[in-house]
Design an enzyme around this catalytic site. Structure first.
Site, PDB file in Angstrom:
ATOM      1  N   ASN B 165      28.055  49.294  31.222  1.00 45.73           N
ATOM      2  CA  ASN B 165      28.202  50.171  32.370  1.00 45.73           C
ATOM      3  C   ASN B 165      29.667  50.392  32.677  1.00 45.73           C
ATOM      4  OD1 ASN B 165      29.173  49.012  35.159  1.00 45.73           O
ATOM      5  ND2 ASN B 165      28.106  47.333  34.123  1.00 45.73           N
ATOM      6  N   GLY B 168      32.816  52.521  37.631  1.00 46.19           N
ATOM      7  CA  GLY B 168      34.122  52.859  38.186  1.00 46.19           C
ATOM      8  C   GLY B 168      34.209  52.644  39.680  1.00 46.19           C
ATOM      9  N   ASN B 195      31.002  42.426  48.070  1.00 43.99           N
ATOM     10  CA  ASN B 195      31.854  42.367  46.890  1.00 43.99           C
ATOM     11  C   ASN B 195      33.057  43.279  47.128  1.00 43.99           C
ATOM     12  OD1 ASN B 195      32.730  43.449  44.090  1.00 43.99           O
ATOM     13  ND2 ASN B 195      31.490  41.661  43.610  1.00 43.99           N
ATOM     14  N   ASN B 223      36.026  40.620  43.572  1.00 44.34           N
ATOM     15  CA  ASN B 223      36.002  41.118  42.194  1.00 44.34           C
ATOM     16  C   ASN B 223      37.452  41.305  41.756  1.00 44.34           C
ATOM     17  OD1 ASN B 223      35.878  42.583  39.857  1.00 44.34           O
ATOM     18  ND2 ASN B 223      34.781  44.317  40.731  1.00 44.34           N
ATOM     19  N   CYS B 226      39.885  43.933  38.301  1.00 39.71           N
ATOM     20  CA  CYS B 226      40.358  45.287  38.535  1.00 39.71           C
ATOM     21  C   CYS B 226      41.813  45.366  38.105  1.00 39.71           C
ATOM     22  CB  CYS B 226      40.296  45.646  40.021  1.00 39.71           C
ATOM     23  SG  CYS B 226      38.699  45.401  40.763  1.00 39.71           S
ATOM     24  N   LYS B 261      35.058  36.028  41.645  1.00 39.91           N
ATOM     25  CA  LYS B 261      34.278  36.298  40.429  1.00 39.91           C
ATOM     26  C   LYS B 261      35.215  36.377  39.230  1.00 39.91           C
ATOM     27  CE  LYS B 261      30.467  39.335  39.016  1.00 39.91           C
ATOM     28  NZ  LYS B 261      29.576  40.402  39.534  1.00 39.91           N
ATOM     29  N   ILE B 287      29.876  34.914  35.148  1.00 31.85           N
ATOM     30  CA  ILE B 287      31.010  35.716  34.742  1.00 31.85           C
ATOM     31  C   ILE B 287      30.782  37.192  35.078  1.00 31.85           C
ATOM     32  CG2 ILE B 287      31.698  34.258  32.830  1.00 31.85           C
ATOM     33  CD1 ILE B 287      30.076  35.987  30.961  1.00 31.85           C
ATOM     34  N   GLY B 339      25.103  36.079  34.235  1.00 27.95           N
ATOM     35  CA  GLY B 339      25.250  36.527  32.860  1.00 27.95           C
ATOM     36  C   GLY B 339      23.943  36.363  32.114  1.00 27.95           C
TER      37      GLY B 339
END
Lengths: 285, 414
Positions: B165, B168, B195, B223, B226, B261, B287, B339
């Site tokens: 995926n 974005g 998140n 997250n 990035c 994360k 992960i 995961g």
């Protein structure tokens, strides 16, 4: 929307690698509208992590059955095609927003490219039920891929174009449209993206070409109708059913977007049916 | 497959045709006890009914698939539906976990099964088919300071044993998230972790400052996979100092429970995990997706609009197990594994390598009922083994001397 197990009743290959399957699914048959789809879990789960979105092809509300028409495009659909009557297939649906037909529409033009017929087939039944006249323009590469007329209601006028000229009019289905654009009150299309883009370009110039005022009560004088609302779609001459790679099919993953004039649109939630004006079309090749 | 009749579906069927807007009607918090969860839906003839007893565990008495070699047959495999012969009653199994032990009572989950960010939207999208209140927690879609429209399509594609995926980080921005969803979350029993993503430390801090103190926001999941615009696009997650810096900055900005994360796309995860712990994270999630590419065979060009995508699903489970195994040995804060979780065996594997909770992601797409089924199956598994909690299952695969990094792990790294 509901998770359910549909029982496969009948399965057959109606065209090369294209299957028509009839499922017993009373919940879907009762609630589904033309343009909606189901998210089908393929029978062999090993290695396949996604469901497959498939248009609801027809429904039989009395028998509580629906049919799905799909092409074998990969492993998942191949496994689905191997299903035998009696098999139980998990489905999620009905999903997405349906075609919006203006109550005053008498002449319904359906435009299908290849497997796209699966997306508009249900609307033919719905429109006939509502007393409308239906013409289906169908385009395929060659005669061998032409949707069998026996699978259509008798009342539907069926016009075929093939790219190699082996059946019907030689050329593309989009070439047939100008002859019908004055007749049709509304048009509904499903097929490859370039075909839909070409139709959208046609539709954009239609009003100017015809040069006629719309009959009936003057519309559009009240509050502005927000783009993408059912009202706006009902007023649109051309509605298209779009395809995209799909993840969750409920609007959670944002995987299945197409680009609209106001930003990304989820095919599973805002679609799969859109008014042609909502989509930011790429220039047809 | 079992069907639950979700109470949500008994609401009005005539949805607003503005289906893009999820139905935001507040649902009255439901009593957890009672038969709703155990009542099979119409048309479910032949399915084993739940025992009807139990707190939120209608399927508690169902015997889960026996993981090969994990239990001596007979100890629990033959448990009759009426209740286990030995061990404890499923209802008595306490699956609760504290994901922020440094902030006691701030983030205690009723069960250790979370839904992963990006796969469950804002918790409302699956509301018609999943009883979200029974989940351990919900990690909502990645949220940024400003609205983002995301990457060009196609954004997802299936790959062997998984999917790629590249959404974005499409999201309406933190202010819209707070306005649209937080009031709803505040009425839920299930905690919602927001998140948070950003392109600079200021971005992260800005988002978190807005979330701080908002009712309905139970915690933050950071997250850090990035690109850091200030550092030439290098991901925070691959740079120990950047990962620590963003964690510390967010830590200073809020008192909310903070999960970070980890990205698997690094050479050695352990110094990064340690740095994040030292910077004040309450727990670690591991992960995120693995970076990958798919090719469109018809055009010979990259299939995804963004070229790169993140790989998830069963295909990445061994990588997730390895990273959780490594991280769990070097940090003392809880590790939440993610995961390729799709079955009880996967949960047990992750527990064994040191996770105290798991997140379910990609598996939800194939079967939205997976997370709740895992809760029930884990409860039944614990009950059948006479465990009053799943915590004794945690870390059984780790080396005997905890705290010592595994020398073997280093030797055998490819």
């Amino acid at each position: 929307m509901r998770l359910l197990d549909a029982e496969l009743v009948e399965t057959r290959e109606i065209l090369p690698r294209q299957w028509l399957q009839r499922y017993r699914a009373p919940w879907l048959a009762a609630g589904a509208r033309a343009g909606q789809f189901v998210h089908v879990r393929t029978p062999d789960y090993s290695g396949l992590v996604l469901r497959r979105p498939i248009s609801i092809n027809t429904v039989d509300r009395v028998a509580g059955e629906i049919t799905l028409h799909f092409r074998i495009a990969g492993k998942g659909t191949e496994l689905l095609a191997r299903g035998r009557p009696g098999d139980s297939v998990p489905m999620l649906g009905p999903l997405g927003r349906p075609f919006e037909v203006d109550p005053r529409t008498h002449h319904v033009l359906l435009i299908a490219g290849g497997l796209g017929v699966a997306g508009v087939r249900f609307l033919a039944d719905e429109s006939l039920e509502a007393g409308r006249q239906v013409t289906l323009l169908f385009g395929a590469a060659t005669a061998g891929d032409v949707y069998p007329s026996t699978l259509l209601p008798d009342e539907v006028e069926y016009v075929v174009a093939t790219e190699d000229g082996s059946l019907g009019q030689p050329g593309r289905v989009t070439d047939l449209v100008p002859a019908y654009e004055a007749w049709a009150d509304q048009a509904f299309a499903c097929g490859p993206s370039p075909m839909l883009a070409a139709l959208a370009a046609l539709a954009a110039g239609r009003q100017a070409r015809l040069g006629v005022a719309r009959l009936g009560r003057k519309r559009g004088t009240g509050r502005p109708v927000p783009l993408g609302s059912p009202q706006a779609r009902r007023r649109s001459w051309l509605q298209v059913s779009m395809e995209q790679h799909m993840g969750c099919a409920v609007g959670a993953c944002l995987g299945c977007v197409v680009w609209g004039v106001e930003g990304p649109l989820r095919v599973c939630r805002e679609g799969p049916v859109f008014a042609a004006e909502e989509i930011a079309w790429e220039e047809p090749a | 497959m079992r069907r639950r009749r979700s109470i949500v579906t008994s609401g009005p069927r005539t949805r607003s045709p503005h289906a893009g807007e999820p139905r935001l009607g507040l649902r009255a918090p439901r009593s957890r006890a009672g038969g709703a969860a155990g009542t099979p839906a119409v048309g479910d003839a032949g399915a084993p009914t739940g025992s009807g007893r139990g707190i939120g565990s209608g399927t508690g008495a169902r015997t889960p698939a026996l993981p090969a070699g994990t239990a001596p047959a007979g100890s629990w495999a033959g448990v009759p539906a009426g209740g286990p012969v030995s061990g404890v009653a499923a209802a008595a199994v306490d699956l609760s976990v504290d994901l922020a032990p440094r902030r006691p009572g701030r983030l205690v989950l009723r069960n250790p099964v979370l839904v992963a960010s990006g796969t469950f939207g804002y918790g409302v999208e699956y509301g018609e088919v999943v009883d979200v209140e029974r989940l351990g927690a919900i990690c909502c879609k990645g949220t940024t300071l400003k609205p983002r429209t995301g990457n060009p399509p196609p954004r997802v594609t299936e790959t062997p044993g998984g999917m790629l995926n590249s959404i974005g980080l499409q999201n309406p921005g933190v202010d819209a998230v707070i306005e649209r969803y937080a009031p709803l979350w505040a009425g839920w029993q299930v905690p919602v972790l927001v998140n948070v993503a950003g392109e600079s430390i200021d971005d992260y801090v800005g988002v978190v400052q807005r979330l701080d103190g908002v009712p309905g926001v139970a915690g933050i999941e950071l997250n850090i996979s990035c690109p850091n615009v200030g550092k030439g696009g290098l991901q925070f997650a691959v740079d120990r100092d950047a990962a620590a810096a963003v964690t510390a900055a967010v830590r200073r900005a809020t008192d909310l429970p903070l999960l970070v994360k980890l990205s698997p796309n690094v050479t050695d995860i352990r110094p990064i995990a340690r740095a994040i712990e030292d910077a004040g994270a309450d727990a670690i999630t591991a992960i995120n997706t693995l970076s990958g590419i798919a090719v469109d065979r018809r055009t010979g060009r990259p299939l995804l609009g963004n070229v790169y995508g993140g790989l998830s699903g069963p295909a990445i489970r061994p990588v997730g197990l390895r990273i959780v195994y490594e991280v769990a040995q070097v940090v003392s804060i809880p590790v939440v594994a993610i995961g390729g979780v799709g079955a009880l065996d996967d949960v047990l594997d992750y527990l064994a390598v040191g996770a105290i909770a798991v997140q379910v992601g990609t598996a939800i797409f194939a079967d939205p009922e997976v997370p709740l089924r895992l809760v029930d199956e884990l409860r039944a598994y614990c009950a059948a083994r006479g465990l009053s909690s799943h915590l004794p299952l945690v870390g059984t695969a780790l080396p005997a001397r905890p705290g010592r990094p595994s020398a073997k792990g280093v030797e055998y790294r490819p």
